[in-house]
Design a protein around this motif. Structure first.
Motif, PDB file in Angstrom:
ATOM      1  N   SER A 212     -44.566 -53.907  12.429  1.00 56.90           N
ATOM      2  CA  SER A 212     -45.853 -53.433  12.946  1.00 56.90           C
ATOM      3  C   SER A 212     -46.906 -53.575  11.858  1.00 56.90           C
ATOM      4  O   SER A 212     -46.606 -53.549  10.671  1.00 56.90           O
ATOM      5  CB  SER A 212     -45.767 -51.983  13.422  1.00 56.90           C
TER       6      SER A 212
ATOM      7  N   SER B  32     -51.289 -52.568  11.190  1.00 58.84           N
ATOM      8  CA  SER B  32     -52.512 -51.918  11.655  1.00 58.84           C
ATOM      9  C   SER B  32     -53.705 -52.652  11.059  1.00 58.84           C
ATOM     10  O   SER B  32     -53.695 -53.033   9.892  1.00 58.84           O
ATOM     11  CB  SER B  32     -52.540 -50.455  11.225  1.00 58.84           C
TER      12      SER B  32
ATOM     13  N   TYR C  68     -59.927 -49.872  15.560  1.00 55.60           N
ATOM     14  CA  TYR C  68     -58.593 -49.758  14.989  1.00 55.60           C
ATOM     15  C   TYR C  68     -57.605 -50.381  15.949  1.00 55.60           C
ATOM     16  O   TYR C  68     -57.671 -50.151  17.157  1.00 55.60           O
ATOM     17  CB  TYR C  68     -58.263 -48.276  14.763  1.00 55.60           C
ATOM     18  N   LYS C  69     -56.693 -51.171  15.411  1.00 57.27           N
ATOM     19  CA  LYS C  69     -55.727 -51.874  16.249  1.00 57.27           C
ATOM     20  C   LYS C  69     -54.351 -51.770  15.614  1.00 57.27           C
ATOM     21  O   LYS C  69     -54.209 -51.930  14.398  1.00 57.27           O
ATOM     22  CB  LYS C  69     -56.120 -53.339  16.377  1.00 57.27           C
ATOM     23  N   THR C  70     -53.337 -51.509  16.448  1.00 56.45           N
ATOM     24  CA  THR C  70     -51.956 -51.487  15.995  1.00 56.45           C
ATOM     25  C   THR C  70     -51.174 -52.523  16.783  1.00 56.45           C
ATOM     26  O   THR C  70     -51.250 -52.564  18.008  1.00 56.45           O
ATOM     27  CB  THR C  70     -51.325 -50.099  16.206  1.00 56.45           C
TER      28      THR C  70
END
Length: 143
Positions: A54, A56, A125-127
């Motif tokens: 993952s 961010s 904000y992006k994950t």
């Protein structure tokens, strides 16, 4: 009167001359190299393997956390592109997930990889969460 004539001539000369830029471009053909080999690899297919990663992203520019080791030499298409500074969080997360799957299982490659991509986008904000699953591939011989 002579001063006015000199000033007018100088002004006309200054207006008629100046800076100019010129660009001459030559059309070129792309250089495409094809490498052909007669090598064939025997790959033993084993059990299922998987890996997760993952990352961010803040303001589509700043990477927060994430992995620092990636599978190299593999191009992942179909991800989200167009990010600033060439940053593609989907491709980097896929590459990190593939690296984890291969190294933890001791495989040489992933046979029939399937990627599950989950993107949570909150505008600033992006994950990106990626899970790869496939079969363990081990090269037994190269002929």
């Amino acid at each position: 009167m002579k001063h006015v004539a000199y000033a007018a001539a100088f002004s006309a000369l200054a207006l008629l001359t100046g800076c100019a830029s010129q660009n001459v471009s030559q059309p070129t053909a792309p250089l495409n190299g094809n490498v052909k080999t007669d090598l064939k690899a025997d790959v033993k297919v084993g059990e299922s393997i998987s890996g997760e990663s993952s990352v961010s992203i803040l303001f589509n520019v700043f990477k927060l956390g994430g992995d620092s080791q990636f599978a190299d030499g593999v191009t992942y298409g179909g991800g989200e592109g167009g990010f600033a500074l060439g940053l593609d969080p989907v491709a980097s997360a896929k590459s990190a997930a593939a690296y984890k799957a291969v190294t933890t299982s001791g495989a040489d490659l992933i046979v029939a990889p399937r990627y599950e991509v989950n993107v949570e986008d909150y505008f600033v904000y992006k994950t990106v969460n990626v899970k790869v699953t496939g079969k363990k591939g081990t090269v037994t011989a190269i002929r």
